[in-house]
Design an enzyme around this catalytic site. Structure first.
Site, mmCIF file in Angstrom:
data_model
loop_
_atom_site.group_PDB
_atom_site.id
_atom_site.type_symbol
_atom_site.label_atom_id
_atom_site.label_comp_id
_atom_site.label_asym_id
_atom_site.label_seq_id
_atom_site.Cartn_x
_atom_site.Cartn_y
_atom_site.Cartn_z
ATOM 1 N N GLY A 8 0.837 -1.212 0.000
ATOM 2 C CA GLY A 8 0.000 0.000 0.000
ATOM 3 C C GLY A 8 0.865 1.253 0.000
ATOM 4 O O GLY A 8 0.499 2.286 0.568
ATOM 5 N N GLY A 11 -0.170 5.023 -0.872
ATOM 6 C CA GLY A 11 -1.197 5.690 -0.084
ATOM 7 C C GLY A 11 -0.641 6.865 0.694
ATOM 8 O O GLY A 11 0.528 7.248 0.545
ATOM 9 N N ASP A 34 2.291 -1.743 -4.486
ATOM 10 C CA ASP A 34 0.904 -1.283 -4.410
ATOM 11 C C ASP A 34 0.132 -1.995 -5.527
ATOM 12 O O ASP A 34 0.743 -2.528 -6.457
ATOM 13 C CB ASP A 34 0.813 0.239 -4.577
ATOM 14 C CG ASP A 34 -0.461 0.825 -3.948
ATOM 15 O OD1 ASP A 34 -0.354 1.522 -2.923
ATOM 16 O OD2 ASP A 34 -1.561 0.572 -4.486
ATOM 17 N N ILE A 35 -1.190 -1.953 -5.441
ATOM 18 C CA ILE A 35 -2.008 -2.587 -6.474
ATOM 19 C C ILE A 35 -2.057 -1.725 -7.738
ATOM 20 O O ILE A 35 -2.481 -2.164 -8.792
ATOM 21 C CB ILE A 35 -3.426 -2.879 -5.944
ATOM 22 C CG1 ILE A 35 -4.135 -3.904 -6.823
ATOM 23 C CG2 ILE A 35 -4.241 -1.600 -5.793
ATOM 24 C CD1 ILE A 35 -5.404 -4.467 -6.208
ATOM 25 N N ARG A 36 -1.623 -0.457 -7.603
ATOM 26 C CA ARG A 36 -1.627 0.463 -8.738
ATOM 27 C C ARG A 36 -0.246 1.072 -8.896
ATOM 28 O O ARG A 36 0.577 1.000 -7.978
ATOM 29 C CB ARG A 36 -2.675 1.566 -8.547
ATOM 30 C CG ARG A 36 -2.405 2.411 -7.310
ATOM 31 C CD ARG A 36 -3.594 3.252 -6.889
ATOM 32 N NE ARG A 36 -3.405 3.780 -5.556
ATOM 33 C CZ ARG A 36 -3.033 5.027 -5.266
ATOM 34 N NH1 ARG A 36 -2.847 5.904 -6.221
ATOM 35 N NH2 ARG A 36 -2.863 5.415 -4.019
ATOM 36 N N TYR A 141 -14.698 -1.029 9.297
ATOM 37 C CA TYR A 141 -13.289 -0.645 9.421
ATOM 38 C C TYR A 141 -12.801 -0.919 10.848
ATOM 39 O O TYR A 141 -11.751 -1.536 11.059
ATOM 40 C CB TYR A 141 -13.145 0.834 9.080
ATOM 41 C CG TYR A 141 -11.737 1.381 9.135
ATOM 42 C CD1 TYR A 141 -10.744 0.918 8.273
ATOM 43 C CD2 TYR A 141 -11.406 2.387 10.038
ATOM 44 C CE1 TYR A 141 -9.461 1.451 8.316
ATOM 45 C CE2 TYR A 141 -10.128 2.920 10.081
ATOM 46 C CZ TYR A 141 -9.163 2.449 9.222
ATOM 47 O OH TYR A 141 -7.889 2.978 9.263
ATOM 48 N N LYS A 145 -10.033 -3.541 12.311
ATOM 49 C CA LYS A 145 -8.847 -3.080 13.041
ATOM 50 C C LYS A 145 -8.692 -3.804 14.383
ATOM 51 O O LYS A 145 -7.587 -4.179 14.759
ATOM 52 C CB LYS A 145 -8.902 -1.562 13.239
ATOM 53 C CG LYS A 145 -8.636 -0.775 11.961
ATOM 54 C CD LYS A 145 -7.244 -1.065 11.411
ATOM 55 C CE LYS A 145 -6.939 -0.383 10.104
ATOM 56 N NZ LYS A 145 -5.666 -0.826 9.497
HETATM 57 N N1 LIG Z 1 -4.296 7.927 7.058
HETATM 58 C C1 LIG Z 1 -4.823 7.887 8.270
HETATM 59 O O1 LIG Z 1 -5.273 8.914 8.807
HETATM 60 C C2 LIG Z 1 -4.828 6.589 9.030
HETATM 61 C C3 LIG Z 1 -5.273 6.594 10.374
HETATM 62 C C4 LIG Z 1 -5.302 5.411 11.080
HETATM 63 C C5 LIG Z 1 -4.869 4.236 10.497
HETATM 64 N N2 LIG Z 1 -4.446 4.241 9.189
HETATM 65 C C6 LIG Z 1 -4.017 2.956 8.617
HETATM 66 O O2 LIG Z 1 -2.762 3.102 7.962
HETATM 67 C C7 LIG Z 1 -2.712 2.226 6.826
HETATM 68 C C8 LIG Z 1 -2.387 3.041 5.572
HETATM 69 O O3 LIG Z 1 -3.324 4.099 5.463
HETATM 70 P P1 LIG Z 1 -3.254 5.199 4.311
HETATM 71 O O4 LIG Z 1 -3.872 6.425 4.859
HETATM 72 O O5 LIG Z 1 -1.906 5.274 3.726
HETATM 73 O O6 LIG Z 1 -4.282 4.560 3.278
HETATM 74 P P2 LIG Z 1 -4.560 4.972 1.737
HETATM 75 O O7 LIG Z 1 -5.984 4.658 1.462
HETATM 76 O O8 LIG Z 1 -4.050 6.349 1.467
HETATM 77 O O9 LIG Z 1 -3.616 3.943 0.969
HETATM 78 C C9 LIG Z 1 -3.897 2.574 0.882
HETATM 79 C C10 LIG Z 1 -3.119 2.031 -0.291
HETATM 80 O O10 LIG Z 1 -3.428 0.636 -0.409
HETATM 81 C C11 LIG Z 1 -3.506 0.342 -1.796
HETATM 82 N N3 LIG Z 1 -4.314 -0.879 -1.994
HETATM 83 C C12 LIG Z 1 -5.662 -0.991 -2.037
HETATM 84 N N4 LIG Z 1 -6.005 -2.279 -2.264
HETATM 85 C C13 LIG Z 1 -4.850 -2.965 -2.357
HETATM 86 C C14 LIG Z 1 -4.543 -4.344 -2.588
HETATM 87 N N5 LIG Z 1 -5.512 -5.274 -2.768
HETATM 88 N N6 LIG Z 1 -3.241 -4.711 -2.630
HETATM 89 C C15 LIG Z 1 -2.253 -3.793 -2.451
HETATM 90 N N7 LIG Z 1 -2.476 -2.492 -2.243
HETATM 91 C C16 LIG Z 1 -3.774 -2.087 -2.186
HETATM 92 C C17 LIG Z 1 -4.146 1.564 -2.431
HETATM 93 O O11 LIG Z 1 -3.860 1.624 -3.823
HETATM 94 C C18 LIG Z 1 -3.491 2.685 -1.629
HETATM 95 O O12 LIG Z 1 -2.334 3.187 -2.273
HETATM 96 C C19 LIG Z 1 -4.077 1.526 6.770
HETATM 97 O O13 LIG Z 1 -3.976 0.306 7.449
HETATM 98 C C20 LIG Z 1 -4.971 2.453 7.550
HETATM 99 O O14 LIG Z 1 -6.047 1.767 8.105
HETATM 100 C C21 LIG Z 1 -4.421 5.391 8.458
#
Ligand SMILES: NC(=O)c1ccc[n+]([C@@H]2O[C@H](COP(=O)([O-])OP(=O)(O)OC[C@H]3O[C@@H](n4cnc5c(N)ncnc54)[C@H](O)[C@@H]3O)[C@@H](O)[C@H]2O)c1
Length: 311
Positions: A8, A11, A34-36, A141, A145
C-alpha cells in the site's frame, strides 16, 4: 542491513514513509508495492513492484526475491470507504493482513501494521482513552482493526513473530491526498485555505478527534520498529496522538495566516456517525513509557508547516 517490503506504498502514509525509509536504509533496501502504479516519487525513487496483497503467493514471492527481513503492511480500505463497501473492506483488511502475517512467519520477518482510533466504539471512554479498554466498534473498518490487533498479538504469542503496531489517529499530510477516512476534512480545510477559498465541513462543530502530523507519524513507526523488543509490553496497537481538535480549532489556527478564512458546516450523516463513535482524546502514556514516543508538531506548528508547503 535492513531489507524492507512496504505494501500500500502509494497511499497517504506509504508515500512519506517509503521516502524516509530509503533515506535511512538506502534506496535499494526498500521495495515499495501497491495494487496500482502512478509514476509518483515512490515509484521513481527506488524499487517498485505491483502487488495485490490478497494474492498470498505473489506476496511471498516478492518478499523472498527482495530477501526482506521486514514487512510494513499498509494496504487497507479506510473508514468512510469501508462503510460504503463492507464486504470488500473485510476481504482486503483481513485477507491482506493474514497473507502478510503468513509471509512474515514463513520468511521470519519483523512486522508492522497500523491500527486506528476506529478500533474503539461507543462503550470506550471518550476522554484519556486508556491503552487497554473496551473495544466494541460498530463500523466494518473498526471491526477489521480490532480483529487485526488481535491477530498480530496471536502471531506474536503463537509463533514468536516480532509484530508491532500503532493505533493512528487522523493523519494530516501535505504530500499525498488522504484515502477516504473520516478525518480527511482537516487536510481538505488546509487545501481550501491555501487557495483562498472557504470550506464546508462534513464533521460538525464541537466534534473532537485525535490527530497527528505525518512527520510525527513516520517518526513513530521508525522509532517503534527500532526499539529493543524486550522493552515492549503492548506490541500491537500503541495509542499515539499529538492533539485533540475540532474543526473550529483548526480554522482558528488557519486564521493566524488567512484572517478571512470562512468555515461553515454541512454534516455528512455517515462520517459524523463514525466520528461520534471515536474517542475525543486518547491516552498515549504506554507509548511514551515503553519506547519514548514524542511528537514535534502541535496544532499551530502543523498549520504553519502545512500552509507553507501548500502556498
Ligand atoms: N491515514 C490515516 O489517517 C490513518 C489513520 C489510522 C490508520 N491508518 C491505517 O494506515 C494504513 C495506511 O493508510 P493510508 O492512509 O496510507 O491509506 P490509503 O488509502 O491512502 O492507501 C492505501 C493504499 O493501499 C492500496 N491498496 C488498495 N487495495 C490494495 C490491494 N488489494 N493490494 C495492495 N495495495 C492495495 C491503495 O492503492 C493505496 O495506495 C491503513 O492500514 C490504515 O487503516 C491510516
Amino acid at each position: 542491513m535492513k531489507r524492507i517490503v512496504v505494501t500500500g506504498a502509494l497511499g497517504q502514509i506509504g508515500s512519506d514513509l517509503v521516502f524516509q525509509l530509503r533515506q535511512l536504509y538506502g534506496e535499494d533496501a526498500v521495495l515499495a508495492t501497491d495494487i496500482r502504479n502512478n509514476q509518483s516519487e515512490v515509484v521513481l525513487s527506488g524499487p517498485f513492484h505491483l502487488l495485490d496483497v490478497t494474492d498470498g503467493q505473489a506476496f511471498f514471492n516478492l518478499v523472498r526475491t527482495h530477501q526482506a527481513d521486514t514487512i510494513i503492511h499498509l494496504a487497507a480500505l479506510l473508514s468512510a470507504k469501508a462503510e460504503d463497501n463492507p464486504l470488500q473492506a473485510w476481504q482486503l483488511n483481513m485477507g491482506g493482513l493474514l497473507n502478510a502475517l503468513e509471509v512474515a512467519r514463513e520468511r521470519s520477518c519483523q512486522f508492522f501494521t497500523p491500527s486506528s482510533i476506529a478500533s474503539f466504539g461507543h462503550s470506550t471512554p471518550k476522554e484519556a482513552t486508556p491503552q487497554n479498554t473496551m473495544q466494541r466498534p460498530a463500523t466494518m473498518y473498526g471491526v477489521s482493526k480490532v480483529a487485526g490487533e488481535l491477530l498480530c498479538d496471536y502471531y506474536f504469542h503463537k509463533f514468536g513473530l516480532d509484530t508491532r503496531g500503532l493505533r493512528f489517529p487522523g493523519l494530516v499530510s501535505h504530500t499525498s491526498p488522504p484515502g477516504g477516512g473520516t478525518t480527511d476534512y482537516a487536510v481538505d480545510m488546509y487545501l481550501k485555505a491555501a487557495r483562498g477559498e472557504s470550506y464546508t465541513s462534513y464533521i460538525s462543530e464541537g466534534t473532537f478527534l485525535d490527530m497527528m502530523y505525518m512527520p510525527d507519524a513516520i517518526q513513530a513507526v521508525i522509532q517503534l520498529m527500532e526499539t529493543d523488543a524486550a522493552k515492549l509490553i503492548h506490541r500491537n496497537a500503541f495509542n499515539v496522538s499529538a492533539m485533540s481538535v475540532d474543526p473550529e480549532m483548526i480554522a482558528v489556527s488557519i486564521r493566524r495566516h488567512v484572517p478571512d478564512f470562512i468555515l461553515s458546516y454541512e454534516s455528512d450523516p455517515i462520517r459524523q456517525k463514525i466520528a461520534e463513535e471515536w474517542p475525543n482524546a486518547i491516552d498515549t502514556s504506554a507509548a511514551r513509557t515503553e519506547w519514548n514516543f514524542q511528537t514535534k508538531f502541535n496544532l499551530d506548528q502543523m498549520t504553519d508547516d502545512m500552509l507553507s508547503h501548500l502556498a
